[in-house]
Design an enzyme around this catalytic site. Structure first.
Site, PDB file in Angstrom:
ATOM      1  N   GLU A  47      42.242  44.334  23.819  1.00  0.00           N
ATOM      2  CA  GLU A  47      41.858  43.543  24.992  1.00  0.00           C
ATOM      3  C   GLU A  47      40.369  43.229  25.070  1.00  0.00           C
ATOM      4  OE1 GLU A  47      43.343  46.527  25.165  1.00  0.00           O
ATOM      5  OE2 GLU A  47      42.460  47.802  26.726  1.00  0.00           O
ATOM      6  N   ASN A  48      39.560  43.838  24.214  1.00  0.00           N
ATOM      7  CA  ASN A  48      38.152  43.447  24.193  1.00  0.00           C
ATOM      8  C   ASN A  48      37.932  42.124  23.454  1.00  0.00           C
ATOM      9  OD1 ASN A  48      38.916  45.032  21.906  1.00  0.00           O
ATOM     10  ND2 ASN A  48      36.781  45.152  21.307  1.00  0.00           N
TER      11      ASN A  48
END
Lengths: 212, 237
Positions: A47-48
């Site tokens: 998710e980064n």
């Protein structure tokens, strides 16, 4: 003989279907990647800001600009793509990710999840967990069936602050697999770990689940 | 075009730091941090800062530097688990923290920069995050209203930039940086490489220069939080 952490991860890996986009949480869920079946093509989201997470780098490949959501150095694959945090959570919140596998402190019988804070203790934050459980198509929890004090974690109602409401579809514990179809349905015992009896599960579960 | 290029991080920040300011600072963990601009902000002495950043750095690095000097009054973040000084100040009641879900934080910044004052999201419905926020149903599902975020100054880290402020980011060092570039009243960028006009292919600009007021080339330490590696098969271990 209940399941080990690795066996729980292996069982969770069976939920990943060919062609899936998956997000694996930190801790035991990370181990799921080691058990994905042969012939199953899965793209892991971090998710980064990355799709197509590769393995850890060799020492001479380490790149400070390339990490996963657990802040570990990783590598890219031929399929990989990078994007900003808003696009990353557009994938998550917008229902484009097929499955999220994450850890839990508590799960309730109606699918509520608590996994981010314990009142009175230092709160580190929820990171992306609230977005994941709100948006990902299918959310699978891996957790020990009881806490360190032996108290049930699969409850009628979560006592800890929630991460999400009515969001969990399957719970995999060291004792077995508990699943429900649809947000209105009850969880049902779907599998028991070897040597685990229904009586043991009843004794260690507070949630009202179906044993049929 | 006025000149956007500055020689040092200190010069790039000059005139924009003040007490009580709101600062956005890009990065995820220690990846994609505007390291030199954070040092410049520390050296400016500005205090009572509200810092909007996904994380709070670590002790002695990133925003951890501004915590040591007590320049930060409040943080808006999604996860702050890697910083002992943060924990100490927070538990002592010296530091205010507003936790935002990571995707909500990203979208609040994007919205702020895009001129959108508020939006609805299902993230956090039925949790403490929703307390005090308006809710609304759309197609039978419940959502909470979140507001856009803007900052007096956005500190951004990019890979390559040109004198017009056009930017490209590297790998996962992109993270919150492009949205923050949009949401700063003033956006100051540090880049690994400042390139000549025309050197960046216009097809592959991640952030157009309109969002960037100042740019500086600066060498970064690029600290790694968790160095995980594997061994080549057959290699001596």
């Amino acid at each position: 003989m209940s399941w080990t952490r690795d066996e729980m991860a292996a069982r969770a890996a069976q939920e990943i279907e060919d062609g899936f986009y998956a997000n694996l949480g930190i801790g035991i869920p990370t181990l799921v990647a080691n058990h994905i079946g042969e012939g199953i093509d899965v793209t892991l989201q971090s998710e980064n800001g990355m799709l197509g997470m590769g393995p850890f780098p060799y020492e001479d490949e380490v790149d400070a600009d390339l990490i996963n959501a657990g802040k570990q150095t990783i590598t890219e694959l031929r399929r990989s793509s990078y994007f900003n945090s808003a696009d990353s959570f557009a994938m998550i919140r917008g229902g484009h990710i097929d499955i999220s596998i994450l850890g839990a402190m508590q799960v309730s019988e109606n699918g509520d999840l608590a996994n981010w804070m314990i009142p009175g203790k230092m709160v580190k934050g929820m990171g992306g967990a609230m977005d994941l459980v709100a948006g990902v198509k299918r959310c699978v929890v891996i957790m020990d069936h009881t806490n360190r004090a032996g108290a049930p974690k699969f409850l009628k109602k979560c006592t800890l602050p929630l991460t999400g409401q009515n969001c969990i579809d399957m719970v995999i514990t060291n004792l077995g697999v508990f699943a429900r179809e649809g947000e209105q349905r009850r969880f049902r015992v779907r599998e028991l770990a070897p040597g685990v009896t229904v009586d043991e599960v009843r004794e260690k579960t507070e949630a009202d689940i179906s044993y049929e | 075009m006025g000149n956007k290029v500055f020689k040092t991080a200190k010069a790039a920040l000059d005139g924009f730091a003040f007490d009580g300011m709101t600062v956005m600072s890009g990065g995820f963990g220690l990846c994609g941090l505007p390291e030199n601009l954070i040092v410049a902000l520390r050296d400016s002495g500005a205090k009572d800062i509200t810092a909007i950043s996904n994380n709070a750095g670590v002790d002695g690095f990133g925003l951890g530097l501004l915590l040591e000097t007590r320049q930060i009054k409040k943080m808006i973040s999604s996860y702050v688990g890697e910083n002992d000084e943060f924990e100490r100040q927070y538990l002592a009641g010296e530091l205010e923290i507003e936790f935002n879900p990571q995707g909500t934080l990203a979208e609040r910044i994007r919205a702020g920069g895009a001129g959108i004052p508020g939006f609805y999201t299902k993230t956090g419905f039925g949790t403490v995050i929703a307390e005090g926020k308006p809710t609304r149903e759309f197609n039978g599902e419940s959502f909470i209203m979140e507001t856009g975020l803007v900052a007096d100054v956005a500190l951004v880290k990019a890979w390559r930039g040109d004198p017009y402020g056009n930017l490209q980011f590297s790998k996962t060092a992109r993270n919150f940086n492009p949205m923050m570039a949009m949401a700063g009243k003033v956006t100051i960028v540090e880049v690994d490489e400042l390139v000549e006009p025309g050197a960046l292919d216009a097809n592959f600009i991640h952030t157009p220069g309109i969002f960037v007021q100042r740019i500086v080339e600066a060498k970064c330490e690029k600290r790694i939080e968790q160095r995980t590696t594997r061994t080549r098969e057959g290699a001596p271990s």
